[in-house]
Each structure stands twice: as structure tokens, then as C-alpha cells.
Design an enzyme around this catalytic site. Structure first.
Site: not given
Ligand code: ADP
Ligand code: MG
Length: 158
Positions: A26, A28, A90
């Protein structure tokens, strides 16, 4: 609620909690991008469209396919890391991106509400619900009245 709600901001690093290992990363949004949602009050899962725009200077042609307006589900909730005083939005975009896009611009149009936040007894139950949310979102977005938002001025790139 006053749909459509339009959001934009640079993708922030979150706490890396679970998103990716649940198969549901997700992106943010920064706090200041969330103000259009404060009128909504209701926490939970929403659906709509989103678009990721690489920073100027990056080779945009390589990413052409990914500047598309894509279906998304968004979770709006009170963040326990900030003593539940801050709302967090998110966005999971329904697309297989080739790489992360931290720092890229994220634009979104929120079109509807799916469900409230729930407490899950198991990881499996949570994953199953996320899959249901994605199906609900995709089905709702098929309606021509929603589909036309893919051409909304909010998604125009200058
Ligand atoms: P965080 O806690 O940093 O948000 P996440 O595990 O939720 O970590 O991963 C989010 C990140 O993954 C996003 O900021 C983006 O860079 C990347 N990402 C890759 N594919 C997607 C997708 N389909 N939707 C949203 N984010 C994605
Ligand atoms: Mg996230």
C-alpha cells in the site's frame, strides 16, 4: 460522502508492516494530502482510480505503461503509531509494478466506500477480505459512470 474525492501527493515510506507479504503493498500518502478525506470521517476501505507519475527527469517512456490510470482500493484508518490521532490513507493499486515508486507522485480519485475496518482473527481471513475488496472495486468501476473518471482532468499530465 462527497464523492469523487481527489487526492495527490508524493508516496511516503510507511512502516513496512505486512503490505508486501500480504501480497498487498500500500502506497502511503503524506499527511497534508489527506485533508480532502477529513470530511469523510468514516474509516474503512474505499475504491477508485489511481495514477503513479515518475519524477521529471526520469525516462518516462520506460514507464509509459505505468502512468496509466488504474483501479485501486484505499484503506483509511487511524494510525496507532501516532496514538490514533492521525488519519492514514494507504492505496493498493491493482497492477503488477516492476519496481517500487517511493517519492513518485500519486494521484487518486476516490469514488466509493466498500466496508469498515475489521479486526481479523487470522492472516488468512484478512487476505481473503482484501481479495473480496479488489473484486468489489473492479466490479463497481465497470459502471460507465465510474469508468469515465479515468479521463478526469485530475489525471492529466502536463
Ligand atoms: P510501506 O510501509 O513503506 O508503505 P508496503 O509493504 O505497504 O510498505 O509497500 C508499499 C510500497 O510498495 C509503495 O510505496 C510502492 O512503492 C510499492 N508498490 C509496488 N507495487 C505496488 C502496488 N501495486 N500498489 C501500491 N504500492 C506498490
Ligand atoms: Mg504501505
Amino acid at each position: 460522502p462527497p464523492f469523487p474525492i481527489k487526492l495527490a501527493g508524493l508516496v511516503q515510506r510507511g512502516f513496512g508492516r505486512g503490505g508486501k507479504d500480504l501480497g498487498c503493498p500500500t502506497a502511503n500518502l503524506p499527511d497534508e494530502s489527506i485533508s480532502p478525506l477529513s470530511s469523510v470521517a468514516r474509516t474503512g476501505v474505499y475504491y477508485g482510480y489511481a495514477q503513479v507519475i515518475p519524477p521529471a527527469g526520469e525516462d518516462r517512456s520506460l514507464l509509459e505503461d505505468e502512468v496509466k490510470v488504474l483501479p485501486m482500493v484505499m484503506s483509511l484508518g487511524w494510525n496507532p503509531f501516532y496514538h490514533n490521532e492521525r488519519l492514514t490513507a494507504e492505496i493498493h493499486i491493482m497492477h503488477a509494478f516492476k519496481s517500487d515508486f517511493y517519492g513518485f507522485e500519486l494521484r487518486a480519485v476516490v469514488l466509493g466506500y466498500i466496508r469498515p475496518e475489521l479486526d481479523y482473527v487470522s492472516r488468512e481471513a484478512l487476505i481473503a477480505d482484501i481479495e473480496t475488496d479488489k473484486c468489489v472495486a473492479l466490479n463497481s468501476l465497470k459502471r460507465p459512470d465510474y469508468e469515465r473518471f479515468t479521463g478526469d482532468s485530475h489525471f492529466q499530465i502536463s
